[in-house]
Enzyme design. Sequence first.
Site, PDB file in Angstrom:
ATOM      1  NE  ARG A 141       0.265   1.171   3.457  1.00 46.92           N
ATOM      2  CZ  ARG A 141       1.224   2.023   3.671  1.00 46.92           C
ATOM      3  NH1 ARG A 141       2.492   1.637   3.651  1.00 46.92           N
ATOM      4  NH2 ARG A 141       0.996   3.302   3.893  1.00 46.92           N
ATOM      5  CB  ALA A 164       0.335   7.138  -3.417  1.00 47.46           C
ATOM      6  CG  ASP A 207      -2.953   8.215  -0.928  1.00 49.34           C
ATOM      7  OD1 ASP A 207      -2.826   8.652   0.231  1.00 49.34           O
ATOM      8  OD2 ASP A 207      -2.633   7.063  -1.261  1.00 49.34           O
ATOM      9  CG  ASN A 245      -2.018  11.561   3.288  1.00 50.26           C
ATOM     10  OD1 ASN A 245      -1.524  10.689   2.578  1.00 50.26           O
ATOM     11  ND2 ASN A 245      -1.670  11.701   4.556  1.00 50.26           N
ATOM     12  CE  LYS A 246      -4.935   5.620   4.882  1.00 53.29           C
ATOM     13  NZ  LYS A 246      -5.932   4.845   4.096  1.00 53.29           N
TER      14      LYS A 246
HETATM   15  O1  MRU Z   1      -4.372   3.218   2.536  1.00 54.66           O
HETATM   16  P1  MRU Z   1      -2.899   3.389   2.412  1.00 54.66           P
HETATM   17  O2  MRU Z   1      -2.134   2.729   3.511  1.00 54.66           O
HETATM   18  O3  MRU Z   1      -2.397   2.992   1.034  1.00 54.66           O
HETATM   19  O4  MRU Z   1      -2.674   4.940   2.564  1.00 54.66           O
HETATM   20  C1  MRU Z   1      -1.391   5.478   2.462  1.00 54.66           C
HETATM   21  C2  MRU Z   1      -1.341   6.933   2.676  1.00 54.66           C
HETATM   22  O5  MRU Z   1      -2.333   7.585   2.902  1.00 54.66           O
HETATM   23  C3  MRU Z   1      -0.016   7.587   2.487  1.00 54.66           C
HETATM   24  O6  MRU Z   1       0.109   8.703   3.306  1.00 54.66           O
HETATM   25  C4  MRU Z   1       0.112   8.041   1.030  1.00 54.66           C
HETATM   26  O7  MRU Z   1      -0.120   6.963   0.159  1.00 54.66           O
HETATM   27  C5  MRU Z   1       1.412   8.629   0.731  1.00 54.66           C
HETATM   28  S1  MRU Z   1       2.673   7.409   0.665  1.00 54.66           S
HETATM   29  C6  MRU Z   1       4.139   8.092   0.348  1.00 54.66           C
END
Ligand code: MRU
Length: 364
Positions: A53, A55, A244, A254-255
């Site tokens: 997981r 991005a 993301d 983002n998350k």
């Molecule tokens: O659901 P996930 O674990 O894939 O979410 C990841 C995030 O939200 C990260 O902060 C984002 O992908 C940036 S990674 C460099």
Amino acid sequence: MLISGKQYRSIWIDKKSEKVKIIDQRRLPHSVEIITLNDLHQTVKAISEMYVRGAPLIGVTAAFGFSLAMKEDCSEKSIKKAYKHLINARPTAVNLAWACKRVSEKLQKIPHIERKEYSLKLAQKMADEDVETNYKIGKSGLALIKSLAEKKREQTPVRILTHCNAGWLATVDRGTATAPIYQANELGIDVFVWVDETRPRNQGASLTAWELYHNKINNKLIVDNAGGHIMQKGLVDAVIVGSDRTTFGGDVCNKIGTYLKALAAWDNSIPFYAALPTSTIDFDLENGLEIPIEERGEDEVLTMTGENNSGKTENIKLTIEGIKASNPAFDVTPAKYVTGLITDKGVIKPNRDSILKLKPKLQL
Ligand code: MRU
């Protein structure tokens, strides 16, 4: 980066078997399990079920997915099939679409006979580029951390709060939000990280705190609701998160929970940065509220997974049968709350002019 003193990437080709290997991130932090991706179907599953997981990592994994598909069938039809399945594996992170477009366009332009070898080389190139990009993000962000260190009146470390995991596990190596932190630490700058636990999947607790621990960066885990309080107490010098998808208007997706951290940072005059490769920018979208937000299963909210005292993985219920849950996985922080975007092309303002200036510099 390091796991128990040994260097790893999050995805790689095993030299002996020439197979694609990943760390199954669903098993971290209690067990480090390395698994093989054998075909397109397993790659799509690994992305959608979050074995991998983050991005940038899902983009590179998709590139390897194309190479696995080409191993079996190099036809036009096979490229289209791989594209359709991979691009739909998760909806929010634009890096996935970016990688699928990049690889499929290249493959369509070359003769069938070259596709198998070329697709593997391209996936490996994209993995290496990701690491290089993260070093550049680290260099851009290092200047900010240095200036925060220089401004300090007391002998305290530079205290950074981060949300979710935008560390090396979310990329091929180094991470985005963590790259400046690792680079500052390597230069001897004292850094400390507040790690949000990041319910419901706990990427902060399971991944970020774990990777910082293994790479000797001081950190403390906090519950998601503690951020505002510690900001008010003057215990945070900057917030650095990943992204993301960032629109060309500067909105940062983002998350889930990132937006609330940005609001608290704003209210306490604490700089809020998103660290991202330019592949995370959606040049087709200006308004972040139009980004498709992944809605995940309600079990992630209604239960919690961890290790029990006998070392066994256990999934426990947080509430009673019959309770319903909603589980949006991402949120959008409007550009007005973002101090800057830490990119591989420098730190830029989160606005249309600064972001669109980057576009001609990018190439497929
Ligand atoms: O659901 P996930 O674990 O894939 O979410 C990841 C995030 O939200 C990260 O902060 C984002 O992908 C940036 S990674 C460099």
